[in-house]
Design a protein around this motif. Structure first.
Motif, PDB file in Angstrom:
ATOM      1  N   ASN A 164     -15.266 -83.093 -29.612  1.00 22.55           N
ATOM      2  CA  ASN A 164     -15.045 -81.784 -29.470  1.00 22.55           C
ATOM      3  C   ASN A 164     -13.536 -81.375 -29.134  1.00 22.55           C
ATOM      4  O   ASN A 164     -12.936 -80.429 -29.630  1.00 22.55           O
ATOM      5  CB  ASN A 164     -16.083 -81.143 -28.081  1.00 22.55           C
ATOM      6  N   GLU A 165     -13.082 -82.045 -28.241  1.00 20.61           N
ATOM      7  CA  GLU A 165     -11.670 -82.057 -27.669  1.00 20.61           C
ATOM      8  C   GLU A 165     -10.677 -82.361 -29.064  1.00 20.61           C
ATOM      9  O   GLU A 165      -9.639 -81.482 -29.137  1.00 20.61           O
ATOM     10  CB  GLU A 165     -11.400 -82.971 -26.586  1.00 20.61           C
ATOM     11  N   ARG A 222      -9.365 -68.610 -18.978  1.00 22.26           N
ATOM     12  CA  ARG A 222     -10.708 -69.170 -18.876  1.00 22.26           C
ATOM     13  C   ARG A 222     -10.821 -69.909 -17.291  1.00 22.26           C
ATOM     14  O   ARG A 222     -11.776 -69.620 -16.652  1.00 22.26           O
ATOM     15  CB  ARG A 222     -10.847 -70.212 -19.763  1.00 22.26           C
ATOM     16  N   LEU A 236      -9.249 -76.853 -23.235  1.00 23.03           N
ATOM     17  CA  LEU A 236     -10.487 -75.854 -23.706  1.00 23.03           C
ATOM     18  C   LEU A 236     -11.870 -76.854 -24.030  1.00 23.03           C
ATOM     19  O   LEU A 236     -12.714 -76.259 -23.639  1.00 23.03           O
ATOM     20  CB  LEU A 236      -9.795 -75.127 -24.808  1.00 23.03           C
ATOM     21  N   GLY A 237     -11.714 -78.115 -24.848  1.00 26.29           N
ATOM     22  CA  GLY A 237     -12.606 -78.632 -25.169  1.00 26.29           C
ATOM     23  C   GLY A 237     -13.424 -79.290 -23.915  1.00 26.29           C
ATOM     24  O   GLY A 237     -14.539 -79.295 -23.872  1.00 26.29           O
ATOM     25  N   GLN A 238     -12.728 -79.482 -23.033  1.00 24.45           N
ATOM     26  CA  GLN A 238     -13.301 -80.222 -21.748  1.00 24.45           C
ATOM     27  C   GLN A 238     -14.024 -79.402 -21.057  1.00 24.45           C
ATOM     28  O   GLN A 238     -15.069 -79.409 -20.348  1.00 24.45           O
ATOM     29  CB  GLN A 238     -11.972 -80.680 -20.825  1.00 24.45           C
ATOM     30  N   LEU A 239     -13.368 -78.012 -21.040  1.00 22.06           N
ATOM     31  CA  LEU A 239     -14.203 -76.763 -20.161  1.00 22.06           C
ATOM     32  C   LEU A 239     -15.616 -76.547 -20.826  1.00 22.06           C
ATOM     33  O   LEU A 239     -16.231 -76.137 -20.148  1.00 22.06           O
ATOM     34  CB  LEU A 239     -13.372 -75.587 -20.411  1.00 22.06           C
ATOM     35  N   ASP A 240     -15.675 -76.779 -22.131  1.00 21.33           N
ATOM     36  CA  ASP A 240     -16.953 -76.560 -22.919  1.00 21.33           C
ATOM     37  C   ASP A 240     -18.140 -77.418 -22.139  1.00 21.33           C
ATOM     38  O   ASP A 240     -19.143 -77.351 -22.089  1.00 21.33           O
ATOM     39  CB  ASP A 240     -16.975 -76.962 -24.317  1.00 21.33           C
ATOM     40  N   LYS A 241     -17.620 -78.739 -21.342  1.00 22.34           N
ATOM     41  CA  LYS A 241     -18.634 -79.485 -20.845  1.00 22.34           C
ATOM     42  C   LYS A 241     -18.698 -79.592 -19.341  1.00 22.34           C
ATOM     43  O   LYS A 241     -18.887 -80.312 -18.618  1.00 22.34           O
ATOM     44  CB  LYS A 241     -18.211 -80.872 -21.341  1.00 22.34           C
ATOM     45  N   TYR A 291     -10.740 -79.235 -31.269  1.00 22.51           N
ATOM     46  CA  TYR A 291      -9.679 -78.203 -30.708  1.00 22.51           C
ATOM     47  C   TYR A 291      -8.453 -78.511 -31.039  1.00 22.51           C
ATOM     48  O   TYR A 291      -7.567 -77.755 -31.243  1.00 22.51           O
ATOM     49  CB  TYR A 291      -9.991 -78.156 -29.060  1.00 22.51           C
TER      50      TYR A 291
END
Length: 357
Positions: free
Chosen positions: A14-15, A40, A236-241, A18
């Motif tokens: 995911n990261e 965010r 941003l990818g880390q925030l998704d998790k 991004y």
């Protein structure tokens, strides 16, 4: 037998997606991905102003520069934390004043803070180590009475709460890390939060050499503390998790806490999950620490010892003794943890500790 690391977090596909999007958009310097990350965090923490930077250490330095720390000023901080907190103040010529932590709890003794305040005290840096909150209400009263800034070091306490407020948003400025031993990891990174627009405006300029652009003006002492959009995109990818990460580290703490509850030779240092504290990792205490660490090592299980107390750094020139910090530094250590650590690894480690004689 595969070894179990003391810390494990993943930066995955995911990261990567991004970051490739940022790369394909030629966002190599600081730009829209940095701005999106800041927005965010602002929304999640309910704090108006967020500034992304290149490390938690940089965040601490920027915060101290923004409040005008100069040579001869005194900055109070706990005697047991990572050395970066003290170095940020010392590099600016401030005198670091250390205060002991609480017995078997690595957070600053607020009554000790009150005793160390002088006319030269400019800032207090409580460290929310491993998501723990100090008595911030009492600390704010002390700071207000003496016209002192509170800089919260939340580098190892991201998204922990106290009275429904996120740690870092309660003092004047909060400083966070996004290094690899963090809830959100981008390699190297950090950010600052504040509710004060004047401090925020200074922080933004200090991040970019203290320079006002168009027309150019050298307004404040600063440096290049900016971050690449490539790293911001990983954030941003880390925030998704984020919620998944918080749940995992809390589950790990609960497993150890239950499994070791009757172990007389190895006890956990408490974290108050019910009040909103987030245990980034799990700390244990044993007066036979070295024997236990060696036993776990033979069984391919990694651990990490507590840091040295800060008064052991000679350049800080701290004459006092700090018995609680000394005790924790000698006997405390970190068990296998992290937002991507396998729960099977946690159960295995706890079982081995309970079989240790």
């Amino acid at each position: 037998m595969n070894s179990i690391p003391w810390w494990y977090t993943e930066i995955g596909d995911n990261e990567k997606n991004y970051m490739l999007t940022a790369f394909n958009n030629k966002c190599f310097s600081m730009g829209p991905y940095t701005q999106e990350f800041e927005e965010r965090i602002s929304e999640l923490m309910n704090v108006p102003y967020v500034t992304l930077t290149n490390s938690g250490t940089s965040a601490l330095i920027i915060s101290l520069l923004s409040i005008g720390i100069k040579p001869g000023d005194e900055v109070i901080l706990p005697a047991l934390t990572w050395i970066a907190t003290a170095q940020a103040a010392a590099l600016l010529g401030a005198h670091v004043v250390l205060v002991d932590c609480l017995p078997r709890l690595p957070i600053i003794d607020i009554e000790g803070v009150a005793r160390k305040i002088t006319k030269k005290t400019k800032a207090i840096i409580p460290v929310n180590l491993n998501g723990r909150a100090c008595d911030i209400k009492r600390l704010k009263n002390i700071a207000k009475e003496n016209n002192i800034y509170i800089i919260e070091d939340v580098c190892k306490g991201m998204f922990s709460q106290n009275n429904n407020c996120y740690l870092g948003t309660i003092g004047d400025i909060g400083c966070f890390s996004m290094g690899m031993i963090s809830l959100l990891s981008i390699g190297y990174g950090g950010f600052l939060v504040t509710k004060n627009i004047d401090l925020h405006n200074k922080i933004r300029l200090i991040r970019d050499h203290g320079v006002v652009r168009n027309p150019e003006e050298y307004k404040y002492l600063g440096a290049n503390y900016k971050v690449s959009d490539l790293l911001a995109s990983i954030g941003l990818g880390q925030l998704d998790k984020l919620q998944e990460k918080i749940k995992r580290v809390c589950d790990i703490y609960k497993i150890y806490n239950e499994a070791l509850s009757e172990n007389s030779k190895c006890n956990l240092l408490p974290v108050d999950i019910l009040s909103g504290e987030v245990p980034l990792y799990v700390e244990a205490y044993s007066e036979q620490r070295e024997d236990l660490i060696n036993y776990l090592n033979v069984n391919n299980i990694g651990t990490s010892r507590f840091h040295l107390p800060l008064h052991s750094a000679r350049y800080l020139d701290s004459p006092d003794n700090f018995p609680c910090a000394n005790e924790l530094s000698k006997n405390a250590f970190i068990l296998p943890s992290g937002p991507s650590q396998s729960l099977d690894n946690v159960y295995k480690c706890a079982e081995l500790i309970n079989h240790w004689k």
